[in-house]
Scaffold this motif. Structure first.
Motif, mmCIF file in Angstrom:
data_model
loop_
_atom_site.group_PDB
_atom_site.id
_atom_site.type_symbol
_atom_site.label_atom_id
_atom_site.label_comp_id
_atom_site.label_asym_id
_atom_site.label_seq_id
_atom_site.Cartn_x
_atom_site.Cartn_y
_atom_site.Cartn_z
ATOM 1 N N ALA A 134 51.208 -63.970 -102.282
ATOM 2 C CA ALA A 134 50.414 -65.261 -102.004
ATOM 3 C C ALA A 134 50.923 -65.694 -100.680
ATOM 4 O O ALA A 134 50.105 -66.106 -99.840
ATOM 5 C CB ALA A 134 50.515 -66.178 -103.115
ATOM 6 N N LEU A 160 46.131 -69.211 -105.087
ATOM 7 C CA LEU A 160 46.120 -67.883 -105.337
ATOM 8 C C LEU A 160 46.737 -67.441 -106.677
ATOM 9 O O LEU A 160 46.102 -66.698 -107.530
ATOM 10 C CB LEU A 160 46.754 -67.097 -104.383
ATOM 11 C CG LEU A 160 45.694 -67.181 -102.996
ATOM 12 C CD1 LEU A 160 46.670 -66.756 -101.806
ATOM 13 C CD2 LEU A 160 44.613 -66.385 -103.260
ATOM 14 N N SER A 164 43.454 -66.354 -109.060
ATOM 15 C CA SER A 164 42.994 -64.896 -108.626
ATOM 16 C C SER A 164 43.083 -63.632 -109.538
ATOM 17 O O SER A 164 42.832 -62.450 -109.087
ATOM 18 C CB SER A 164 43.284 -64.591 -107.209
ATOM 19 O OG SER A 164 44.980 -64.480 -107.355
ATOM 20 N N ALA A 180 44.127 -60.242 -103.151
ATOM 21 C CA ALA A 180 44.325 -61.699 -102.822
ATOM 22 C C ALA A 180 43.274 -61.964 -101.777
ATOM 23 O O ALA A 180 42.362 -63.153 -101.863
ATOM 24 C CB ALA A 180 45.636 -62.230 -102.363
ATOM 25 N N LEU A 189 39.699 -71.147 -99.974
ATOM 26 C CA LEU A 189 41.204 -71.454 -100.476
ATOM 27 C C LEU A 189 41.299 -73.039 -99.934
ATOM 28 O O LEU A 189 40.795 -73.391 -99.196
ATOM 29 C CB LEU A 189 42.005 -70.747 -99.598
ATOM 30 C CG LEU A 189 43.558 -70.477 -100.400
ATOM 31 C CD1 LEU A 189 43.374 -69.698 -101.643
ATOM 32 C CD2 LEU A 189 44.242 -69.645 -99.363
#
Length: 321
Positions: A134, A160, A164, A180, A189
């Motif tokens: 991440a 993340l 995810s 990701a 994000l």
């Protein structure tokens, strides 16, 4: 008659796409190129360097579309194609090593350090969570946002880690960075300030209204090609990479890293590649890693000798905004 009908359809389609202003202007200075018209219609703009690179891709895609449609009207192709908002993206997921190399020719330097250029946020600490993937992902996106806007925003790794998993990630148990990136392409994000890091997996509370980062796609660097990787660093910015870090020498690193037992096929750790340089006759990569108490203030210099040391060029990719 059928061929004439198809040609008429093509002509009407061309007129509809270009609109009434698509013809010649009374003033040559007022005539926009097709590239400029495409950017205006899609609300897209780039700085000078990105514009040149994107236009090359767009023109190649335009040629492919036109060749296909000519084949369709001659009965050689079963379908038509049309230019759309993705016209400046490359087909597939791999960047062209040749184009990266050509773009890098303008950089006559043995030293690139994006920390000094403002692209890199402070060194972060992942704690006892296997979330390196991440941090590697957010770091590259942070760099591209800075390149585009001049704003350096710390992006949320926790976003993340928590959210995810449906894209093939495993929270604190690791992940491949492409998965990701897939999440960010489809969701965006948040920043660290609105979704702070906890060093643990928790229920997802992502709020799209607070998203500060969006990407269109991502590209892989040709596998194992260190020169293509260097060219990408020079022309694009910080790059997401994976390494073989399963050695105590990595854990306790203090100077230019040159581990003879590294296996380029054993990719166990994700980091952010932020530049390269040379010292004492040794070329090296500059890597952003763990908290500031590790290595050289949280960074590492790894040998860059064309051997794909520790697999640094085995799994390398970058976001496309």
């Amino acid at each position: 008659a059928q061929q004439a009908s198809l040609l008429l359809r093509a002509a009407l389609l061309y007129i509809l796409l270009l609109g009434p202003q698509g013809g010649a202007s009374d003033s040559d200075e007022a005539v926009l190129t097709e590239w400029e018209i495409w950017k205006l219609r899609n609300g897209i703009s780039y700085d000078e360097l990105d514009d040149m690179q994107r236009r090359v891709i767009w023109e190649e895609n335009k040629r492919i579309i036109e060749d296909n449609n000519q084949g369709f009207f001659m009965g050689r192709r079963p379908f038509t194609m049309i230019m759309n908002k993705y016209g400046d993206l490359k087909r597939g997921k791999t960047a062209s090593a040749r184009k990266l190399r050509n773009n890098a020719k303008m950089f006559d330097s043995w030293f690139v350090d994006y920390r000094q250029l403002g692209y890199v946020t402070e060194v972060k600490d992942q704690g006892y969570c296997g979330s390196c993937w991440a941090f590697s992902t957010t770091g590259a996106i942070e760099g591209q946002i800075y390149k585009r806007t001049g704003q350096l925003i710390s992006l949320s790794e926790q976003n993340l880690v928590d959210c995810s998993k449906s894209y093939g990630t495993y929270g604190c148990s690791g992940a491949w960075m492409a998965n990701a990136y897939d999440y960010v392409v489809n969701n965006g994000l948040q920043s660290t300030s609105t979704y702070p890091y906890t060093s643990d997996t928790q229920p997802c509370y992502y709020d799209s209204r607070l998203a500060v980062a969006h990407i269109k796609d991502y590209r892989f660097i040709p596998k194992g090609d260190e020169q293509a990787l260097a060219d990408a660093v020079a022309t694009i910015g910080p790059i997401t990479v994976a390494l073989d870090a399963d050695h105590s020498s990595f854990l306790f690193y203090s100077s230019i890293y040159e581990e003879p037992n590294c296996n380029p096929n054993n990719l166990s750790h994700a980091v952010l590649l932020v530049g390269y340089g040379s010292e004492g006759g040794k070329d090296y990569w500059i890597i952003k890693n763990w908290g500031s108490s590790w290595g050289e203030g949280g960074f590492m210099r790894m040998i860059r000798d064309g051997s794909n040391s520790c697999g640094i060029a085995s799994y390398a990719l970058f976001p496309v905004l």
